[in-house]
Design a protein around this motif. Structure first.
Motif, short mmCIF file in Angstrom:
data_model
loop_
_atom_site.label_atom_id
_atom_site.label_comp_id
_atom_site.label_asym_id
_atom_site.label_seq_id
_atom_site.Cartn_x
_atom_site.Cartn_y
_atom_site.Cartn_z
N ASP A 95 0.83 -1.21 0.00
CA ASP A 95 0.00 0.00 0.00
C ASP A 95 0.86 1.26 0.00
O ASP A 95 0.51 2.26 -0.62
CB ASP A 95 -0.94 0.02 1.21
N ASN A 99 3.65 1.62 -1.44
CA ASN A 99 4.29 1.78 -2.75
C ASN A 99 3.32 2.21 -3.84
O ASN A 99 3.73 2.42 -4.97
CB ASN A 99 4.98 0.49 -3.16
N THR A 100 2.04 2.32 -3.52
CA THR A 100 1.08 2.71 -4.56
C THR A 100 0.62 4.12 -4.38
O THR A 100 0.88 4.80 -3.47
CB THR A 100 -0.17 1.79 -4.54
#
Length: 73
Positions: free
Chosen positions: A70, A72-73
């Motif tokens: 999460d 990294n998004t």
């Protein structure tokens, strides 16, 4: 292979091609025993299992993995 024409499939709208891929994948997943596992894959699975058994604390819980994804998004 049957008389399915790949060129006809490629002319389908993207939504229909996605549905087709999903249907094909579901049919493959329905019988995983028919998918061969290579010797190299078996060795890798055995290696990972042995590593986990030797140091089970080195693994991560799903929540940790999900949280890192999460971020990294």
């Amino acid at each position: 292979m049957s008389s399915v024409n790949i060129q006809d499939i490629l002319k389908l709208p993207i939504e229909e091609r996605i549905e087709l891929v999903e249907a094909i994948w579901d049919s493959i997943a329905a019988s995983p025993e028919s998918l061969p596992v290579t010797e190299a894959q078996k060795r890798e699975l055995d290696r990972r299992l042995a590593e986990h058994r030797a140091t089970p604390q080195s693994g991560k819980r799903w929540e940790e993995i999900r949280d890192s994804l999460d971020k990294n998004t």
